[in-house]
Design a protein around this motif. Structure first.
Motif, PDB file in Angstrom:
ATOM      1  N   THR A 154      55.055   2.463  -2.890  1.00 35.21           N
ATOM      2  CA  THR A 154      53.731   2.099  -3.557  1.00 35.21           C
ATOM      3  C   THR A 154      53.921   0.919  -4.364  1.00 35.21           C
ATOM      4  N   THR A 155      54.956   0.900  -5.227  1.00 35.18           N
ATOM      5  CA  THR A 155      55.241  -0.406  -6.197  1.00 35.18           C
ATOM      6  C   THR A 155      55.495  -1.707  -5.265  1.00 35.18           C
ATOM      7  N   LEU A 156      56.045  -1.761  -4.064  1.00 35.24           N
ATOM      8  CA  LEU A 156      56.209  -2.731  -3.263  1.00 35.24           C
ATOM      9  C   LEU A 156      54.790  -3.258  -2.666  1.00 35.24           C
ATOM     10  N   LEU A 157      53.971  -2.094  -2.317  1.00 38.22           N
ATOM     11  CA  LEU A 157      52.639  -2.657  -1.670  1.00 38.22           C
ATOM     12  C   LEU A 157      51.683  -3.169  -2.943  1.00 38.22           C
ATOM     13  N   VAL A 158      51.968  -2.837  -3.864  1.00 34.44           N
ATOM     14  CA  VAL A 158      51.057  -3.412  -5.080  1.00 34.44           C
ATOM     15  C   VAL A 158      51.659  -5.062  -5.481  1.00 34.44           C
ATOM     16  N   ALA A 159      52.867  -4.966  -5.545  1.00 31.75           N
ATOM     17  CA  ALA A 159      53.757  -6.106  -6.043  1.00 31.75           C
ATOM     18  C   ALA A 159      53.546  -7.158  -5.111  1.00 31.75           C
ATOM     19  N   GLY A 160      53.074  -7.013  -3.861  1.00 27.31           N
ATOM     20  CA  GLY A 160      53.138  -7.987  -2.768  1.00 27.31           C
ATOM     21  C   GLY A 160      51.972  -9.067  -3.141  1.00 27.31           C
ATOM     22  N   PRO A 161      50.694  -8.609  -3.201  1.00 25.65           N
ATOM     23  CA  PRO A 161      49.622  -9.519  -3.629  1.00 25.65           C
ATOM     24  C   PRO A 161      49.902 -10.289  -4.967  1.00 25.65           C
ATOM     25  N   VAL A 162      50.443  -9.387  -5.990  1.00 25.09           N
ATOM     26  CA  VAL A 162      50.676  -9.995  -7.224  1.00 25.09           C
ATOM     27  C   VAL A 162      51.884 -11.361  -7.123  1.00 25.09           C
ATOM     28  N   PHE A 163      52.824 -11.007  -6.357  1.00 25.85           N
ATOM     29  CA  PHE A 163      53.820 -11.884  -5.871  1.00 25.85           C
ATOM     30  C   PHE A 163      53.205 -13.382  -5.583  1.00 25.85           C
ATOM     31  N   GLY A 164      52.232 -12.740  -4.494  1.00 22.89           N
ATOM     32  CA  GLY A 164      51.524 -13.934  -3.645  1.00 22.89           C
ATOM     33  C   GLY A 164      50.954 -14.932  -4.524  1.00 22.89           C
ATOM     34  N   VAL A 165      50.235 -14.311  -5.611  1.00 22.77           N
ATOM     35  CA  VAL A 165      49.530 -15.220  -6.644  1.00 22.77           C
ATOM     36  C   VAL A 165      50.415 -16.044  -7.382  1.00 22.77           C
ATOM     37  N   GLY A 166      51.849 -15.459  -7.833  1.00 16.24           N
ATOM     38  CA  GLY A 166      52.738 -16.291  -8.447  1.00 16.24           C
ATOM     39  C   GLY A 166      53.267 -17.302  -7.633  1.00 16.24           C
ATOM     40  N   VAL A 167      53.349 -17.179  -6.157  1.00 17.23           N
ATOM     41  CA  VAL A 167      54.004 -18.271  -5.422  1.00 17.23           C
ATOM     42  C   VAL A 167      52.999 -19.434  -5.285  1.00 17.23           C
ATOM     43  N   ALA A 168      51.481 -19.055  -5.343  1.00 20.02           N
ATOM     44  CA  ALA A 168      50.432 -20.004  -5.144  1.00 20.02           C
ATOM     45  C   ALA A 168      50.691 -21.101  -6.178  1.00 20.02           C
ATOM     46  N   ARG A 169      51.670 -20.760  -7.258  1.00 18.83           N
ATOM     47  CA  ARG A 169      51.760 -21.721  -8.173  1.00 18.83           C
ATOM     48  C   ARG A 169      52.617 -22.995  -7.641  1.00 18.83           C
ATOM     49  N   TYR A 170      53.269 -22.944  -6.607  1.00 24.86           N
ATOM     50  CA  TYR A 170      54.207 -23.994  -5.962  1.00 24.86           C
ATOM     51  C   TYR A 170      53.215 -25.079  -5.660  1.00 24.86           C
ATOM     52  N   GLY A 171      54.210 -26.430  -6.105  1.00 20.44           N
ATOM     53  CA  GLY A 171      53.430 -27.695  -5.859  1.00 20.44           C
ATOM     54  C   GLY A 171      52.415 -28.203  -6.799  1.00 20.44           C
ATOM     55  N   THR A 172      51.860 -27.125  -7.679  1.00 18.51           N
ATOM     56  CA  THR A 172      50.936 -27.699  -8.831  1.00 18.51           C
ATOM     57  C   THR A 172      51.618 -28.361 -10.049  1.00 18.51           C
ATOM     58  N   THR A 173      50.908 -29.132 -10.698  1.00 14.24           N
ATOM     59  CA  THR A 173      51.375 -29.921 -11.658  1.00 14.24           C
ATOM     60  C   THR A 173      51.068 -29.138 -13.010  1.00 14.24           C
ATOM     61  N   VAL A 174      52.224 -28.654 -13.695  1.00 17.23           N
ATOM     62  CA  VAL A 174      52.066 -28.178 -14.923  1.00 17.23           C
ATOM     63  C   VAL A 174      52.513 -29.099 -16.324  1.00 17.23           C
ATOM     64  N   THR A 175      51.958 -28.779 -17.150  1.00 18.77           N
ATOM     65  CA  THR A 175      52.042 -30.037 -18.303  1.00 18.77           C
ATOM     66  C   THR A 175      52.609 -29.332 -19.370  1.00 18.77           C
ATOM     67  N   TYR A 176      53.680 -29.804 -19.909  1.00 18.93           N
ATOM     68  CA  TYR A 176      54.556 -29.176 -21.009  1.00 18.93           C
ATOM     69  C   TYR A 176      54.709 -30.378 -22.461  1.00 18.93           C
ATOM     70  N   GLU A 177      55.125 -30.107 -23.188  1.00 20.50           N
ATOM     71  CA  GLU A 177      55.287 -30.846 -24.199  1.00 20.50           C
ATOM     72  C   GLU A 177      55.910 -32.070 -24.181  1.00 20.50           C
ATOM     73  N   TYR A 178      56.891 -32.051 -23.034  1.00 25.39           N
ATOM     74  CA  TYR A 178      57.722 -33.156 -22.999  1.00 25.39           C
ATOM     75  C   TYR A 178      57.178 -33.804 -21.870  1.00 25.39           C
ATOM     76  N   GLY A 179      56.037 -33.569 -20.978  1.00 24.53           N
ATOM     77  CA  GLY A 179      55.255 -33.987 -20.157  1.00 24.53           C
ATOM     78  C   GLY A 179      54.933 -33.285 -18.873  1.00 24.53           C
ATOM     79  N   ALA A 180      54.419 -33.929 -17.927  1.00 28.20           N
ATOM     80  CA  ALA A 180      53.965 -33.101 -16.710  1.00 28.20           C
ATOM     81  C   ALA A 180      55.300 -32.955 -15.705  1.00 28.20           C
ATOM     82  N   SER A 181      55.045 -31.963 -14.862  1.00 28.50           N
ATOM     83  CA  SER A 181      56.203 -31.545 -14.185  1.00 28.50           C
ATOM     84  C   SER A 181      55.512 -30.884 -12.919  1.00 28.50           C
ATOM     85  N   VAL A 182      55.895 -31.036 -11.619  1.00 26.93           N
ATOM     86  CA  VAL A 182      55.326 -30.174 -10.435  1.00 26.93           C
ATOM     87  C   VAL A 182      56.482 -29.039 -10.313  1.00 26.93           C
ATOM     88  N   VAL A 183      55.753 -28.031  -9.907  1.00 27.42           N
ATOM     89  CA  VAL A 183      56.357 -26.690  -9.823  1.00 27.42           C
ATOM     90  C   VAL A 183      57.202 -26.756  -8.638  1.00 27.42           C
TER      91      VAL A 183
END
Length: 234
Positions: A154-183
């Protein structure tokens, strides 16, 4: 002439003393080595006896109530009642993660979803899609637990979509205090695993509890006995 005669005598005396010291040292070393061997043998005998006793007691314990518990409710609660269904639930987490990643990146984008989650979490701008997503995962976990039980699948089944949401962060640009960075991909996978544990596990546990309760209530009603069945007859 007397000093010349005393020199060989002194050398002979020194050699005798050196040989005596060497003999004493070798004897002491031999005794110490024998003592160490005896101590090692004694330790090995005690360790072997203790290990054999622990193994024998462990086997007797595992062949008794622990084995019955692991073969019954505990195993069903952790791994599920049906092995095939548990494996299917675990394998479905992979395509669910991939589909979620594709859906997030092809529709709203990770930045928009992150803003919705932040607004919902802090209460500044609650988004209906976040509530619907959590409800869908809760229903999925409840259905899995009601049909097959098994907290792990059950945990694996639910964690799959949540994990997919986190992987969607790949390739995006994130802005930190020291500047922007690509994930990068490792960063996205690490954050996705953190999301799966932090958000997927509580939802899976809640769904597991609801599904287990639903299965018990259904079993009592189907059995035709108990207060719930009598209440249903009224």
């Amino acid at each position: 002439m007397r000093p010349e005669r005393s020199l060989p005598a002194a050398s002979h005396r020194a050699a005798s003393i050196a040989l005596t010291a060497l003999s004493w040292t070798m004897t002491a070393f031999g005794r110490a080595f024998a003592l160490c061997l005896s101590a090692l043998g004694w330790t090995w005998t005690i360790a072997r006896s203790t290990l054999a006793t622990a193994t024998r007691k462990g086997r007797s314990l595992l062949s008794g109530p622990v084995k019955r518990g692991l073969a019954g409710p505990v195993r069903h609660g952790l791994l599920g009642r049906r092995v095939a269904v548990s494996l299917l639930a675990g394998l479905l987490s992979v395509p669910l993660a991939l589909l979620t990643t594709w859906w997030v990146r092809s529709t709203m984008g990770y930045a928009t979803l992150e803003a919705w989650v932040r607004g919902t979490w802090y209460g500044t701008e609650p988004a209906l899609v976040v509530f619907l997503g959590v409800a869908a995962l809760l229903v999925l976990a409840t259905a899995s637990a009601a049909i097959n039980s098994g907290l792990v699948p059950t945990t694996l089944l639910v964690a799959g979509p949540v994990f997919g949401v986190g992987v969607a962060r790949y390739g995006t640009t994130v802005t930190y205090e020291y500047g922007a960075s690509v994930v990068s991909l490792p960063d996205a996978v690490a954050i996705a695993a953190l999301f799966a544990v932090a958000f997927g596990t509580p939802i899976a546990v809640c769904g597991f509890v609801l599904g287990s309760a639903l299965r018990r209530v259904t079993a009592v009603l189907a059995d035709g006995s108990g207060p719930l069945s009598r209440l249903a007859d009224i």
